[in-house]
Design an enzyme around this catalytic site. Structure first.
Site, PDB file in Angstrom:
ATOM      1  N   SER A 128       0.826  -1.206   0.000  1.00 30.70           N
ATOM      2  CA  SER A 128       0.000   0.000   0.000  1.00 30.70           C
ATOM      3  C   SER A 128       0.858   1.254   0.000  1.00 30.70           C
ATOM      4  O   SER A 128       1.965   1.266   0.557  1.00 30.70           O
ATOM      5  CB  SER A 128      -0.903   0.008   1.238  1.00 30.70           C
ATOM      6  OG  SER A 128      -1.509   1.258   1.428  1.00 30.70           O
ATOM      7  N   TYR A 153      -2.406  -0.188  10.082  1.00 27.78           N
ATOM      8  CA  TYR A 153      -2.607  -0.770   8.751  1.00 27.78           C
ATOM      9  C   TYR A 153      -1.328  -0.641   7.929  1.00 27.78           C
ATOM     10  O   TYR A 153      -0.845  -1.610   7.338  1.00 27.78           O
ATOM     11  CB  TYR A 153      -3.768  -0.071   8.045  1.00 27.78           C
ATOM     12  CG  TYR A 153      -3.869  -0.415   6.576  1.00 27.78           C
ATOM     13  CD1 TYR A 153      -4.296  -1.665   6.159  1.00 27.78           C
ATOM     14  CD2 TYR A 153      -3.537   0.526   5.603  1.00 27.78           C
ATOM     15  CE1 TYR A 153      -4.385  -1.983   4.810  1.00 27.78           C
ATOM     16  CE2 TYR A 153      -3.623   0.225   4.260  1.00 27.78           C
ATOM     17  CZ  TYR A 153      -4.049  -1.030   3.864  1.00 27.78           C
ATOM     18  OH  TYR A 153      -4.122  -1.341   2.525  1.00 27.78           O
TER      19      TYR A 153
END
Length: 336
Positions: A128, A153
């Site tokens: 990501s 995350y």
């Protein structure tokens, strides 16, 4: 490729990637737990689309079930694996941290072990743009260190990259990590900004606009993402003989390991994104202006030079086209 495993196949990106491979005639085994993080009906509808292909098989498995995952690898002998299953969402991680350890860390380890035991030819996995964290030098480059994540995350996604490198080094498993930049498009998740904005505008309710709308994102259309993943799957990394341990490049290694950004190279201010959405829907948005939320970053911008070197192309769909396609899908799917 004889048989390909795609984890998270009922998810947003996984669905599009699976469909792209199936359209090319590849036999796909799609793994998904069908958890209830968001509407399971939407996941089922995606699966229904995939099941229309003769070459698709569905494996209803949770990556927490290590023995079931190991058995799947033993039985099927996958040539390549596309690992897209993960607990998504920066904001959700603020309130549900342990879910991210279970899904993103333990789940990825189960896949790495399956690849090791089966001697998989190539593991491609989702990372990501969130891993860039507090980095401010833009565009974000895979050659830069990413040691300051701003959310759990992001930390789990960076951990996935480090775990993959250790397996590439120890067991010579070729691995490629793909740092996705703000993916959007048809069949998107209900927790994503474009989905929430579209739903609210059509219902006449205000949308929450963080940082007064002054954030910039490198919005990347999902079809471009899927096309790039398909091409990367054929670019099996090898040891980089010129890698220098005195000045280590984080994107490559003496192991068969690579990292690429996948972004549109067109950072767009959130207010402009909303303006394009208003035009596509034909209704002005009511906006609730809010400060920056914890875990967010002010801007993202992808340097995709290594991706272009690898596959000869990069995402290019403008938001005017991508947002219109999403609105058409949303109106048709929800019969608005």
């Amino acid at each position: 490729m004889q048989t390909l495993l795609i984890t998270g196949a009922a998810g947003f990106i996984g669905f599009h990637v699976a469909r792209k491979f199936l359209e090319l005639g590849v036999h796909v085994v799609g793994l998904d737990s069908l958890n209830d993080y968001y509407d399971v009906g939407l996941k089922a509808a995606r699966l229904e689309q995939l099941r229309s292909f003769d070459d698709f098989e569905f494996a209803h498995l949770n990556l927490h079930d290590r023995e079931a995952v190991a058995s799947l690898f033993r039985d099927r002998k996958f040539q390549r694996v596309i690992h897209l299953a993960a607990q998504a969402g920066v904001r959700y991680s603020l309130d549900n941290p342990f879910v991210y350890l279970d899904s993103n860390i333990s789940g990825t380890l189960a896949i790495l072990e399956g690849c090791r035991q089966s001697r998989v030819e190539h593991l491609v996995y989702a990372s990501s743009s969130s891993v860039y964290g507090s980095n401010t030098a833009q565009p974000f480059s895979v050659h830069d260190p990413v040691d300051h994540p701003l959310s759990l995350y992001a930390a789990t996604k960076r951990a996935n990259e480090l775990m993959a490198h250790s397996y590439s080094h120890l067991y010579r498993i070729p691995t490629t990590g793909l740092r996705f930049f703000t993916v959007y498009g048809p069949w998107g998740r209900p927790d994503m900004a474009l989905f929430k904005f579209t739903k609210a505008i059509l219902e006449g309710t205000p949308i929450d606009v963080y940082n007064q709308g002054k954030m910039k994102r490198d919005f990347t259309y999902v079809d471009d993402i899927a096309a790039a993943v398909v091409q990367v799957a054929d670019c099996i990394p090898h040891s980089n003989s010129s890698w220098n341990s005195d000045q280590p490049d984080p994107s490559t290694s003496s192991a068969p390991f690579r990292i690429h950004n996948i972004g549109n190279r067109q950072p767009t201010e959130l207010l402009r994104f909303i303006q394009v959405l208003e035009l596509a829907i034909g209704i002005p948005a009511k906006m609730n202006m809010l400060p920056m939320q914890a875990g967010d970053v002010p801007a993202t911008f992808a340097d995709v030079d290594t991706l272009i070197d690898a596959i000869g192309s990069s995402p290019s769909t403008p938001i005017e086209v991508g947002i219109e396609q999403f609105v058409k899908w949303y109106r048709a799917y929800y019969k608005v």
